[in-house]
Design a protein around this motif. Structure first.
Motif, PDB file in Angstrom:
ATOM      1  N   LEU A   1       0.841  -1.205   0.000  1.00 59.17           N
ATOM      2  CA  LEU A   1       0.000   0.000   0.000  1.00 59.17           C
ATOM      3  C   LEU A   1       0.876   1.255   0.000  1.00 59.17           C
ATOM      4  O   LEU A   1       1.064   1.889   1.045  1.00 59.17           O
ATOM      5  CB  LEU A   1      -0.878   0.035   1.256  1.00 59.17           C
TER       6      LEU A   1
ATOM      7  N   SER B   1     -10.065   0.121  -7.705  1.00 58.84           N
ATOM      8  CA  SER B   1     -11.040  -0.616  -6.877  1.00 58.84           C
ATOM      9  C   SER B   1     -10.872  -2.114  -7.084  1.00 58.84           C
ATOM     10  O   SER B   1     -11.461  -2.892  -6.372  1.00 58.84           O
ATOM     11  CB  SER B   1     -12.473  -0.261  -7.238  1.00 58.84           C
ATOM     12  N   ASN B   2     -10.134  -2.477  -8.113  1.00 58.18           N
ATOM     13  CA  ASN B   2      -9.823  -3.881  -8.365  1.00 58.18           C
ATOM     14  C   ASN B   2     -11.055  -4.689  -8.743  1.00 58.18           C
ATOM     15  O   ASN B   2     -11.251  -5.810  -8.285  1.00 58.18           O
ATOM     16  CB  ASN B   2      -9.154  -4.490  -7.128  1.00 58.18           C
TER      17      ASN B   2
ATOM     18  N   ASP C   1      -1.697  -1.894  -4.340  1.00 58.03           N
ATOM     19  CA  ASP C   1      -3.049  -1.441  -4.028  1.00 58.03           C
ATOM     20  C   ASP C   1      -2.978   0.046  -3.681  1.00 58.03           C
ATOM     21  O   ASP C   1      -2.227   0.442  -2.779  1.00 58.03           O
ATOM     22  CB  ASP C   1      -3.573  -2.276  -2.847  1.00 58.03           C
TER      23      ASP C   1
ATOM     24  N   LYS D   1      -4.901   2.087  -2.186  1.00 55.65           N
ATOM     25  CA  LYS D   1      -5.835   2.566  -1.148  1.00 55.65           C
ATOM     26  C   LYS D   1      -5.364   3.787  -0.357  1.00 55.65           C
ATOM     27  O   LYS D   1      -6.170   4.502   0.212  1.00 55.65           O
ATOM     28  CB  LYS D   1      -6.119   1.445  -0.141  1.00 55.65           C
ATOM     29  N   ARG D   2      -4.060   3.970  -0.278  1.00 55.68           N
ATOM     30  CA  ARG D   2      -3.596   5.140   0.478  1.00 55.68           C
ATOM     31  C   ARG D   2      -3.455   6.373  -0.404  1.00 55.68           C
ATOM     32  O   ARG D   2      -2.978   7.412   0.047  1.00 55.68           O
ATOM     33  CB  ARG D   2      -2.274   4.826   1.184  1.00 55.68           C
TER      34      ARG D   2
ATOM     35  N   ILE E   1      -8.305  14.116  -3.509  1.00 51.22           N
ATOM     36  CA  ILE E   1      -8.543  15.043  -4.630  1.00 51.22           C
ATOM     37  C   ILE E   1      -7.652  16.247  -4.338  1.00 51.22           C
ATOM     38  O   ILE E   1      -7.866  16.953  -3.364  1.00 51.22           O
ATOM     39  CB  ILE E   1     -10.017  15.472  -4.695  1.00 51.22           C
TER      40      ILE E   1
ATOM     41  N   LEU F   1      -7.203   6.305  -5.939  1.00 50.36           N
ATOM     42  CA  LEU F   1      -8.359   5.672  -5.303  1.00 50.36           C
ATOM     43  C   LEU F   1      -9.581   6.581  -5.205  1.00 50.36           C
ATOM     44  O   LEU F   1     -10.613   6.173  -4.667  1.00 50.36           O
ATOM     45  CB  LEU F   1      -8.047   5.073  -3.927  1.00 50.36           C
TER      46      LEU F   1
ATOM     47  N   SER G   1     -12.931   7.774  -5.902  1.00 50.85           N
ATOM     48  CA  SER G   1     -13.990   7.098  -6.656  1.00 50.85           C
ATOM     49  C   SER G   1     -14.689   8.111  -7.553  1.00 50.85           C
ATOM     50  O   SER G   1     -14.651   9.326  -7.301  1.00 50.85           O
ATOM     51  CB  SER G   1     -14.995   6.447  -5.713  1.00 50.85           C
TER      52      SER G   1
ATOM     53  N   ALA H   1     -17.794   8.541  -7.742  1.00 57.61           N
ATOM     54  CA  ALA H   1     -18.872   9.186  -6.976  1.00 57.61           C
ATOM     55  C   ALA H   1     -18.315  10.344  -6.148  1.00 57.61           C
ATOM     56  O   ALA H   1     -18.963  11.396  -6.018  1.00 57.61           O
ATOM     57  CB  ALA H   1     -19.560   8.170  -6.077  1.00 57.61           C
ATOM     58  N   GLN H   2     -17.115  10.157  -5.600  1.00 55.41           N
ATOM     59  CA  GLN H   2     -16.504  11.260  -4.847  1.00 55.41           C
ATOM     60  C   GLN H   2     -16.249  12.449  -5.756  1.00 55.41           C
ATOM     61  O   GLN H   2     -16.539  13.591  -5.407  1.00 55.41           O
ATOM     62  CB  GLN H   2     -15.170  10.806  -4.237  1.00 55.41           C
TER      63      GLN H   2
ATOM     64  N   GLN I   1     -18.656   3.724  -7.755  1.00 57.63           N
ATOM     65  CA  GLN I   1     -17.747   3.416  -6.641  1.00 57.63           C
ATOM     66  C   GLN I   1     -16.382   2.964  -7.158  1.00 57.63           C
ATOM     67  O   GLN I   1     -15.459   2.761  -6.370  1.00 57.63           O
ATOM     68  CB  GLN I   1     -18.346   2.362  -5.693  1.00 57.63           C
TER      69      GLN I   1
END
Ligand SMILES: Cc1cc2nc3c(=O)[nH]c(=O)nc-3n(C[C@H](O)[C@H](O)[C@H](O)COP(=O)(O)OP(=O)(O)OC[C@H]3O[C@@H](n4cnc5c(N)ncnc54)[C@H](O)[C@@H]3O)c2cc1C
Ligand code: SF4
Ligand code: SF4
Lengths: 431, 522
Positions: free
Chosen positions: B58, B84-85, B102, B104-105, B109, B124, B126, B128-129, B149
């Motif tokens: 990560l 998101s894999n 990955d 994730k960290r 934005i 990471l 998304s 939607a964000q 997502q």
């Protein structure tokens, strides 16, 4: 419109209709796990409900621990591997963390239900119970388990202490259902009932009920734990013992309605007791549902203006986990009633957090995380408090002893202060 | 298959190197953690062709990612970057000893520049964000039907087909600057990032436009390094600052303001009629969404339970009403007046092309709960619900008209391969992009998720691809990736040559997701 007999439909009839009935066994766990598409929906607030980048996540465990294994999707992968023998239970000590860090808040479960027919929370309960079968309860949960076995409550308190909270209401007409009859049972729950810090809330509720001439009774020393903590921590034999005893006792007393102020008891009595064969002859309501009716009928006479801005935290077990699952049906819960009550209190302005109702962020207090993974529980609570602060509210109001305890523990040591207040304590302030 | 073939000493050495770079908590080699990183919704795991990775790391930011990539080169271990894999076909390891990077960290934005209409995001974030933040500022970005997502960076690097492509083009054309750790560990910044890593407003240059290196037929699949930061274009949005949504899961409805947004679903006697309508709408330069969905899409996105899906299907609710229908959404971008103008133009086009609106009751059933998924998708993952998974064949990326022929020949295969393909009613999805200047087609259908059914179908589809090649059919890659893609993409696009050239220059040790793209080792 005609039915076409030649249609090629799936051979496995579970694709035609999800088998929601019956016990949640290994086969159902495998079905849930096998059909995970690793879409990540369980990690985020439903996309239509995302209002900002900051508050877009739904899963405390995954947000904190980041690896996909520590999410709904990861637990599906884990269940499948364990069931199919691709992983052994003792292959990796991390299995304990993956299973038990989770607060069992059901955020993932609710989001997943938006896209498929499945019951993640039931799968987690099944996984936890399988873990406990092999390794016993988590050491961190052992005190609670021993206490339930010994005293029928989670707080290592003698049974006699259950009645302490009513002492100051003596002579005010609360019935003892072991001796007198009433259609309504006020089920206090272990945590409100036995905690010196929290018992004021149930005293307040009883006062409101008495003031409105509601005929109700309690079980006093005979009240048993509802079974929620053992149910969530994988000790299913204890859950079953308590649930069966409780249902039998409620039925025998002829109780028609049970009202409880504890969200954990509520979800357990209302939803999880459906798994028990013993038939329930009573309905279960949260006190908020019951008092909302009085508020709607304008039966509550408020005397004071409070002049405060508050925000409401939806406890998971009276919200998204507060109804039995019917595929396709709205994930309803006790969402509007507490909000209605808040709006009925003079001088209370309700402002909403971004993550509410079925897409609320958890307080961190559930699923045994509060005792098992304290730092994580506190972190989860702080995330929630930060969200509450962003609304501009002066306090966060809720109606669950676990949420209250967890949020207060989270607030300790924070630079900015955000008070957590019980709904009914706030109500009483205006009476 | 084993997830590693090196000895424990070597494993520990690599583990130690990763831990030194990232800290212990950001590196895992535990079997329970690895178990969450190898699929599955499409076949790989179901067919036993993927293996758990050896490590998941990560990294946080470009420098840490660079450190990881350098370690991978030192030890010659393959890595796969993931967002998101979800696209397990290309993100699930299929060889032992793989490292998953990955992201994730990396979920920040960095900036939304309202005036110049772009955002600078990490992998990471998304969709939607990004939507939510953009909407607040009167701006907008699309989302693929993988749902919002999924990672916005991965979406821009991948197929890039999204609902609003008619208006704003495919996602990859919306990429401005990229900060990118090449497979050899060097950092490359493109566009205005190359002049100022904090400034992402401009896409091209200096020199040749290197963004093309990240593209294949469906992105480079992590085969040419890791994107750690991206500047993406945003577009004007006349909608509310918060996405409108009422009700509870799974029956939420979303209705955008009627004075600025509309949905029409217009039906034709045949596919030609539908495509002709799409051309006319494009020619008139109106509308934001223009999609010819297959019948299964109506049911997939709409049904809120398996029972509802199959019961509705058995009653032929959608089959009898939406065949050859086109969904069109008009947006009043600049004013209500413009919106009214577009409505009048659309009315004329419908009349001239002989279109008919679908019955009102079907419209009312479908639109509030479903249509806006093509603007911000939340139900896309329902695609897997009816039978556990779906597959596709024949994916043309050419003109709208070309798509007709390709998806139509796809029907023949669908019929031939049913079962295991389940009932799907001629599953042709054709999306119009850039006002109809190009079209994308896909033939999606449900298949039961069993190793037998999927194995059987994969073999048949591979056979079909080979037959297509023999017959000189140059369009319609399918199905998705893997064997058939490998068989076809080289012959059709000469992509094998291109990728081999790129790899030679920037991936001498072939560490960046090698097997999922075109095989490059030989
Ligand atoms: C149900 C469903 C519907 C879909 N519909 C559409 C559609 O309508 N239109 C469309 O365009 N696509 C569609 N897709 C594909 C979709 O675009 C991708 O699955 C999605 O964008 C992937 O997002 P992700 O974050 O899951 O990517 P991942 O699965 O994490 O990654 C996808 C690929 O990109 C690579 N990658 C990821 N991050 C990076 C990075 N930072 N640097 C370099 N490489 C990277 C990965 O190695 C992988 O090969 C669909 C997928 C599904 C499952
Ligand atoms: S939302 Fe459901 S199907 Fe999707 S990854 Fe999570 S558990 Fe799997
Ligand atoms: S129950 Fe809550 S903490 Fe546990 S996996 Fe689901 S969302 Fe995460």
């Amino acid at each position: 419109m005609t039915e076409n007999k030649e249609m090629l439909l799936p051979k496995d009839t579970r694709y035609l209709k999800y088998p929601a009935d019956g016990p949640f066994d290994q086969e159902k766990a495998r079905w849930t796990a096998f059909n995970c598409s690793r879409c990540s929906v369980c990690k985020w607030v439903d996309s239509w409900r995302v209002k900002s980048a900051k508050y877009a996540r739904i899963c405390p465990q995954h947000t904190k621990y980041l690896y996909d294994s520590h999410s709904g999707q990861g637990k599906c992968d884990l269940a499948l591997a364990l069931i199919d023998g691709k992983l052994q239970w003792d292959d990796d000590p991390e299995i304990k963390n993956i299973l038990f860090q989770c607060t069992m808040c059901g955020g993932c479960d609710a989001m997943d239900k938006g896209i498929r027919d499945a019951e993640l929370i039931k799968m987690y309960r099944w996984l936890r119970s399988e873990y406990v079968k092999r390794f016993g309860p988590l050491p961190e949960h052992k005190t609670m388990t021993d206490s339930i076995r010994e005293y029928d409550n989670v707080w290592l308190q003698p049974r006699l202490k259950r009645n302490n909270w009513v002492k100051e209401l003596k002579g005010m007409g609360i019935k003892d259902l072991n001796r007198e009859k009433s259609d309504i049972l006020f089920f206090a729950g272990c945590t409100y009932g036995l905690s010196d810090e929290l018992k004021g809330t149930i005293v307040n509720i009883a006062r409101i009920l008495l003031k409105n001439n509601i005929d109700f009774g309690i079980l006093g020393n005979k009240e048993l734990c509802c079974g929620s903590p053992p149910s969530k921590t994988g000790i299913l034999d204890e859950f079953e013992r308590l649930a069966v005893s409780n249902i039998k006792q409620f039925n025998a007393l002829g109780v028609k309605t049970i009202i409880t102020p504890c969200a954990g008891c509520y979800g357990t009595l209302r939803v999880e007791y459906d798994e028990i064969e013993e038939k329930k002859n009573f309905e279960v309501l949260h006190v908020a549902e019951y008092l909302d009716r009085l508020c709607q009928d304008k039966k509550i006479n408020y005397k004071k203006e409070l002049g405060i801005t508050v925000t409401w935290h939806d406890p998971c077990h009276m919200g998204r986990l507060g109804r039995p699952y019917v595929p396709g049906r709205d994930l309803e819960g006790v969402y509007e009633e507490p909000r209605n009550i808040l709006k009925s209190i003079p001088g209370v302005e309700l402002v909403e957090m971004e993550r509410i109702r079925e897409y609320a962020w958890c307080c961190g207090g559930g699923g045994g995380a509060f005792t098992g993974f304290k730092d994580f529980a506190r972190w989860t609570a702080r995330e929630r408090l930060a969200e509450a602060m962003d609304t501009g509210a002066e306090m966060v109001v809720t109606s669950c002893p676990w949420c209250e305890t967890s949020l207060r523990a989270g607030a300790a040591g924070m630079n900015e202060k955000m008070e957590t207040v019980d709904l009914f304590d706030l109500m009483v302030k205006a009476l | 298959m084993k997830n590693r073939d090196r000895n424990n000493e070597q494993h520990q050495q690599i583990l130690g190197a990763f831990q030194t770079a990232l800290g212990q908590e950001n590196v895992s080699d535990g079997p329970a953690t690895m178990n969450a990183y190898f699929g599955d919704w499409l076949p790989p795991k179901t067919l036993g062709t993927s293996v758990p990775p050896e490590f998941v790391v990560l990294p946080n930011g470009t420098m840490e990612t660079q450190a990881i990539v350098k370690i991978c080169n030192r030890f010659k271990i393959p890595f796969i970057p993931v967002g998101s894999n979800q696209w397990s076909l290309s993100s699930a390891p299929n060889r032992p000893g793989t490292v998953i990077i990955d992201c994730k960290r990396m979920g920040e934005i960095h900036e939304i520049d309202e005036k110049n209409m772009f955002a600078v995001i990490e992998p990471l974030v998304s969709l939607a964000q990004l939507h939510a933040e953009a909407n607040k500022r009167g701006l907008y970005i699309g989302s693929p039907e993988a749902s919002a997502q999924s990672s916005a960076v991965a979406g821009h690097l991948f197929q890039g087909m999204w609902g609003v492509g008619h208006r704003i083009g495919v996602a990859y054309r919306n990429i401005l600057g990229i900060e990118w750790v090449l497979p050899n560990g060097e950092i490359l910044r493109t566009g205005s990032f190359s002049q100022d890593p904090a400034c992402g407003f401009w896409g091209e240059g200096p020199g040749p436009d290197l963004r093309g290196m990240l593209r294949g037929y469906a992105g480079a699949l992590g085969g040419v390094g890791v994107v750690t930061k991206m500047a993406v274009k945003l577009h004007p949005y006349p909608g509310p600052r918060t996405w409108p949504c009422e009700g509870h899961i799974p029956n939420q409805v979303s209705i955008l303001p009627e004075d600025r947004f509309s949905w029409d679903i217009v039906k034709y006697d045949d596919l030609e009629g539908a495509i002709n309508f799409m051309y006319e709408v494009g020619r008139a330069e109106i509308a934001a969404v223009l999609q010819k969905w297959p019948t299964v899409y109506y049911a997939w996105w709409w049904a809120n339970s398996n029972e509802q899906y199959w019961e509705t299907w058995k009653k032929r609710t959608f089959q009898d009403n939406v065949k050859n229908a086109v969904g069109v959404s008009l947006w009043g971008f600049t004013s209500k007046k413009q919106f009214e103008y577009e409505k009048r133009v659309l009315e004329d086009i419908i009349e001239e092309t002989g279109g008919k609106r679908i019955p009102r009751e079907i419209y009312d059933l479908w639109v509030p709960r479903t249509a806006n998924n093509w603007i911000r998708d939340t139900n896309g993952s329902r695609m897997m619900r009816p039978s556990g998974t779906f597959l596709a064949l024949r994916l043309p990326t050419d003109t709208l008209r070309n798509s007709i022929g390709v998806v139509r020949t796809g029907y023949e295969w669908v019929n031939k391969f049913s079962p295991p393909i389940l009932d799907s009613d001629g599953p042709d999805w054709i999306g119009g992009y850039d006002f109809g200047h190009f079209g994308f087609g896909e033939t999606d259908f449900p298949v039961e998720k069993t190793p037998e059914d999927l194995g059987d179908l994969m073999n048949k589809l591979l056979g079909m691809t080979k037959e297509d090649l023999q017959n000189g059919i140059e369009n319609g890659i399918g199905p998705f990736l893997g064997g058939t893609y490998h068989a076809m993409a080289g012959k059709v696009f000469k992509y094998d040559k291109l990728l081999k050239g790129i790899k030679k220059a920037i991936d001498p040790n072939l560490v960046s997701n090698p097997p999922h793209n075109i095989p490059v080792e030989d």
